[in-house]
Each structure stands twice: as C-alpha cells, then as structure tokens.
Design a protein around this motif. Structure first.
Motif, PDB file in Angstrom:
ATOM      1  N   ILE A   2       0.864  -1.183   0.000  1.00 19.43           N
ATOM      2  CA  ILE A   2       0.000   0.000   0.000  1.00 19.43           C
ATOM      3  C   ILE A   2       0.900   1.232   0.000  1.00 19.43           C
ATOM      4  O   ILE A   2       1.702   1.441   0.905  1.00 19.43           O
ATOM      5  CB  ILE A   2      -0.930   0.005   1.225  1.00 19.43           C
ATOM      6  CG1 ILE A   2      -1.797  -1.264   1.225  1.00 19.43           C
ATOM      7  CG2 ILE A   2      -1.812   1.246   1.212  1.00 19.43           C
ATOM      8  CD1 ILE A   2      -2.528  -1.513   2.525  1.00 19.43           C
ATOM      9  N   GLU A   3       0.741   2.031  -1.043  1.00 21.79           N
ATOM     10  CA  GLU A   3       1.610   3.200  -1.237  1.00 21.79           C
ATOM     11  C   GLU A   3       1.358   4.264  -0.169  1.00 21.79           C
ATOM     12  O   GLU A   3       0.215   4.527   0.207  1.00 21.79           O
ATOM     13  CB  GLU A   3       1.315   3.778  -2.629  1.00 21.79           C
ATOM     14  CG  GLU A   3       2.251   4.891  -3.042  1.00 21.79           C
ATOM     15  CD  GLU A   3       1.874   5.486  -4.392  1.00 21.79           C
ATOM     16  OE1 GLU A   3       2.496   6.488  -4.757  1.00 21.79           O
ATOM     17  OE2 GLU A   3       0.962   4.958  -5.047  1.00 21.79           O
ATOM     18  N   CYS A 166     -16.081  -3.295  -2.662  1.00 22.36           N
ATOM     19  CA  CYS A 166     -15.275  -2.732  -1.571  1.00 22.36           C
ATOM     20  C   CYS A 166     -14.795  -1.320  -1.890  1.00 22.36           C
ATOM     21  O   CYS A 166     -14.800  -0.885  -3.041  1.00 22.36           O
ATOM     22  CB  CYS A 166     -14.065  -3.629  -1.317  1.00 22.36           C
ATOM     23  SG  CYS A 166     -13.012  -3.862  -2.768  1.00 22.36           S
ATOM     24  N   HIS A 168     -11.369   1.265  -1.728  1.00 30.60           N
ATOM     25  CA  HIS A 168     -10.113   1.001  -2.440  1.00 30.60           C
ATOM     26  C   HIS A 168      -9.103   2.123  -2.252  1.00 30.60           C
ATOM     27  O   HIS A 168      -9.460   3.262  -1.952  1.00 30.60           O
ATOM     28  CB  HIS A 168     -10.417   0.865  -3.943  1.00 30.60           C
ATOM     29  CG  HIS A 168     -11.180   2.040  -4.497  1.00 30.60           C
ATOM     30  ND1 HIS A 168     -10.559   3.168  -4.998  1.00 30.60           N
ATOM     31  CD2 HIS A 168     -12.515   2.285  -4.586  1.00 30.60           C
ATOM     32  CE1 HIS A 168     -11.487   4.043  -5.380  1.00 30.60           C
ATOM     33  NE2 HIS A 168     -12.679   3.527  -5.147  1.00 30.60           N
ATOM     34  N   GLY A 169      -7.849   1.776  -2.488  1.00 30.24           N
ATOM     35  CA  GLY A 169      -6.805   2.786  -2.547  1.00 30.24           C
ATOM     36  C   GLY A 169      -6.963   3.629  -3.803  1.00 30.24           C
ATOM     37  O   GLY A 169      -7.625   3.236  -4.766  1.00 30.24           O
ATOM     38  N   HIS A 175      -7.934   3.024  -8.879  1.00 27.21           N
ATOM     39  CA  HIS A 175      -8.158   1.937  -7.917  1.00 27.21           C
ATOM     40  C   HIS A 175      -6.831   1.235  -7.628  1.00 27.21           C
ATOM     41  O   HIS A 175      -6.031   1.027  -8.535  1.00 27.21           O
ATOM     42  CB  HIS A 175      -9.151   0.900  -8.465  1.00 27.21           C
ATOM     43  CG  HIS A 175     -10.494   1.466  -8.777  1.00 27.21           C
ATOM     44  ND1 HIS A 175     -10.945   1.670 -10.061  1.00 27.21           N
ATOM     45  CD2 HIS A 175     -11.482   1.904  -7.967  1.00 27.21           C
ATOM     46  CE1 HIS A 175     -12.153   2.198 -10.027  1.00 27.21           C
ATOM     47  NE2 HIS A 175     -12.510   2.350  -8.773  1.00 27.21           N
ATOM     48  N   GLY A 176      -6.639   0.869  -6.375  1.00 25.68           N
ATOM     49  CA  GLY A 176      -5.442   0.133  -5.985  1.00 25.68           C
ATOM     50  C   GLY A 176      -5.613  -0.425  -4.586  1.00 25.68           C
ATOM     51  O   GLY A 176      -6.693  -0.365  -3.992  1.00 25.68           O
ATOM     52  N   GLU A 177      -4.519  -0.970  -4.055  1.00 18.64           N
ATOM     53  CA  GLU A 177      -4.547  -1.485  -2.685  1.00 18.64           C
ATOM     54  C   GLU A 177      -4.676  -0.322  -1.701  1.00 18.64           C
ATOM     55  O   GLU A 177      -4.142   0.754  -1.956  1.00 18.64           O
ATOM     56  CB  GLU A 177      -3.265  -2.278  -2.411  1.00 18.64           C
ATOM     57  CG  GLU A 177      -3.155  -3.572  -3.201  1.00 18.64           C
ATOM     58  CD  GLU A 177      -4.226  -4.587  -2.828  1.00 18.64           C
ATOM     59  OE1 GLU A 177      -4.639  -4.612  -1.635  1.00 18.64           O
ATOM     60  OE2 GLU A 177      -4.679  -5.322  -3.704  1.00 18.64           O
ATOM     61  N   PRO A 178      -5.376  -0.517  -0.579  1.00 19.76           N
ATOM     62  CA  PRO A 178      -6.011  -1.765  -0.128  1.00 19.76           C
ATOM     63  C   PRO A 178      -7.439  -1.887  -0.644  1.00 19.76           C
ATOM     64  O   PRO A 178      -8.038  -0.902  -1.067  1.00 19.76           O
ATOM     65  CB  PRO A 178      -6.033  -1.572   1.393  1.00 19.76           C
ATOM     66  CG  PRO A 178      -6.286  -0.104   1.548  1.00 19.76           C
ATOM     67  CD  PRO A 178      -5.535   0.562   0.423  1.00 19.76           C
ATOM     68  N   GLU A 179      -7.977  -3.107  -0.578  1.00 19.78           N
ATOM     69  CA  GLU A 179      -9.401  -3.316  -0.786  1.00 19.78           C
ATOM     70  C   GLU A 179     -10.059  -3.292   0.590  1.00 19.78           C
ATOM     71  O   GLU A 179      -9.617  -3.993   1.499  1.00 19.78           O
ATOM     72  CB  GLU A 179      -9.658  -4.653  -1.482  1.00 19.78           C
ATOM     73  CG  GLU A 179      -9.165  -4.672  -2.926  1.00 19.78           C
ATOM     74  CD  GLU A 179      -9.573  -5.932  -3.669  1.00 19.78           C
ATOM     75  OE1 GLU A 179      -9.941  -6.927  -2.986  1.00 19.78           O
ATOM     76  OE2 GLU A 179      -9.533  -5.926  -4.908  1.00 19.78           O
ATOM     77  N   GLY A 193      -3.705  -8.838   8.820  1.00 21.12           N
ATOM     78  CA  GLY A 193      -3.642  -8.028   7.612  1.00 21.12           C
ATOM     79  C   GLY A 193      -2.993  -6.674   7.843  1.00 21.12           C
ATOM     80  O   GLY A 193      -2.565  -6.341   8.951  1.00 21.12           O
ATOM     81  N   PHE A 202      -7.253   6.492   0.661  1.00 23.46           N
ATOM     82  CA  PHE A 202      -8.177   5.454   0.198  1.00 23.46           C
ATOM     83  C   PHE A 202      -9.611   5.947   0.275  1.00 23.46           C
ATOM     84  O   PHE A 202      -9.919   6.953   0.933  1.00 23.46           O
ATOM     85  CB  PHE A 202      -8.004   4.161   0.992  1.00 23.46           C
ATOM     86  CG  PHE A 202      -7.987   4.326   2.493  1.00 23.46           C
ATOM     87  CD1 PHE A 202      -9.158   4.350   3.226  1.00 23.46           C
ATOM     88  CD2 PHE A 202      -6.779   4.461   3.172  1.00 23.46           C
ATOM     89  CE1 PHE A 202      -9.145   4.493   4.600  1.00 23.46           C
ATOM     90  CE2 PHE A 202      -6.746   4.613   4.550  1.00 23.46           C
ATOM     91  CZ  PHE A 202      -7.937   4.624   5.273  1.00 23.46           C
TER      92      PHE A 202
END
Length: 252
Positions: A2-3, A166, A168-169, A175-179, A193, A202
């Motif tokens: 996660i950035e 969900c 999202h990042g 869209h990216g991590e995290p979900e 986690g 996010f």
C-alpha cells in the motif's frame, strides 16, 4: 504493497477530490423529477470539464458514462441511460475525476422528491456508516478491524452490506490497494492483515442492501444491486491519513 503518499501528493489528490465534491453539490441542487439519467450524466461531464478536470470513469474498464447513476435497486455502477426520474426515486451519484495525473472519487445517494421512510433510513445508514468509519480510523488500526466495524454498524441498523464490492486505494490510479470491504469475511481475523498508516489515501464506501447482500447485476456487468431486488444506498468519501487520523479530501 500500500503506497504512502507525500504531503504534496495528498494536496494534488485533495484538488482532484474538491472537484468531485463541487460536482456532487452541483448535481444535488440541479437534479429534478423528469430528468433522464443521460441528461444528468451530460450535465456532470460538462461541469467537471468546466473546472479543468476530466471525468475519470468515462471509458474506465469500458464504462460508457462520465459518472455512475444508480437508481433505486441499483447500488453501484449504474449506467446513465434513458430512464426518467420520478417522485419517490432514490439515486446514487458516484463521481470520479482526474486532475494533473491524480484521481478523485466520492458518492452519495439522494432523494428525488418525497421518499418512503424506509428509503430515508436506508440512505441514513449509508451516510452514517461512512462518517462512523471515518471517525474511528486511526494510525495503527488494521483495515480488517475497520471492515468489521462497518459490518457491525450496518447490521445494527437492520440492513446488510452488499457483498463482493469494496472501498479502495487511490492515487495516480483510480483503484489500488487496499481493498476495504464493508464487512468482515466469515472466518477472517480482524487483527490480521495490513495496518492503516500515515500517508495512505483510500476511499471508504458503504453499500447498503435491505435483506440480502448477495450481488445481482441488472444491466450486463454493470448496474450492481442486491438479489432481493429492493432499493439500496451508497455513500463514499476519499480520505488521507494525516497526523494519525482520517482527513476527508472529498469534502468542501
């Protein structure tokens, strides 16, 4: 992975999200009974472009609209089509922007004229769940703890979360991590986690169904709602973690 965003990047994300917030406010004032979803979409696109940004949903994964217009039983990803708004409808408007290479994203569900008390409670659950989640976020909390808290809040109001979708990042990609689920998956440990850290950005987006959280699609792969085919509600904000707490980027 996660950035973590630098302060200058968070400000660029804030700029993109401020245009989202202005667009949502503009649409909520302008949307009227008798308008088509396509008219609303065109109005939103023109407004976003007038503020110097681009509507980021247009063409994303093949989506045809500039925004998502999710009517009644459609919770998310509603395609703007020729349906006409009538008294008693509820409409989810989800807006995405891209400005200077950074993305913004937020949503709300609005009443069209006078709506039922059940739909008022449904919308209130989505909105209250969102602000509850934002209030409890702190540096070091696990994302699964946040998901568990969201699920408990939603069910305490007598509703259920839409499953399989969900938050999202977000950053230089939409869209990216995290979900971020709106519930804890069966058998999952909330104390496992990744943890929430300063610099993360996010979107949190409670998606509320009445009886059955099993997803159903009403228009190909888009227009996602509940298998119970009852009305649904959706609220979303984009937040950055700054000084250990959630700073809402998509609020004016």
């Amino acid at each position: 992975m996660i950035e973590l965003k630098k302060p200058a990047e968070i400000e660029k994300l804030r700029n993109a999200n401020q245009i989202v917030a202005k667009t949502l406010d503009f649409l909520e004032k302008e949307i009227k009974i008798g308008m088509s979803l396509k008219q609303i979409d065109q109005m939103a696109e023109e407004y976003i472009l007038s503020l110097g940004a681009k509507p980021s949903f247009k063409g994303l994964y093949g989506f045809p609209g500039a925004i998502c217009t999710s009517l009644n039983q459609v919770c998310i990803h509603g395609i703007p089509d020729d349906k006409i708004l009538k008294e008693g409808d509820i409409l989810g408007i989800d807006v995405g922007t891209m400005l200077d290479g950074y993305y913004g994203d937020a949503a709300r569900t609005i009443a069209i004229g006078k709506i039922s008390s059940k739909d008022e409670a449904l919308i209130a659950c989505a909105k209250d769940a969102l602000y509850y989640a934002i209030d409890i976020i702190k540096d070091g909390m696990r994302f699964k703890e946040l998901s568990a808290a969201l699920g408990e809040f939603i069910t305490s109001r007598g509703f259920v979360p839409l499953r399989g979708y969900c938050g999202h990042g977000i950053g230089r990609k939409p869209h990216g991590e995290p979900e971020i689920l709106n519930y804890l998956e069966k058998g999952a440990n909330a104390k496992s986690g990744p943890k929430i850290k300063n610099g993360m950005v996010f979107c949190i987006e409670p998606m509320i169904c009445q009886k059955d959280g099993t997803p159903k699609h009403f228009n190909g792969k888009w227009d996602a709602g509940s298998a119970d085919e009852l009305n649904t509600a959706h609220y979303e904000h984009c937040v950055a973690i700054v000084n250990g707490r959630a700073d809402i980027l998509s609020a004016l």
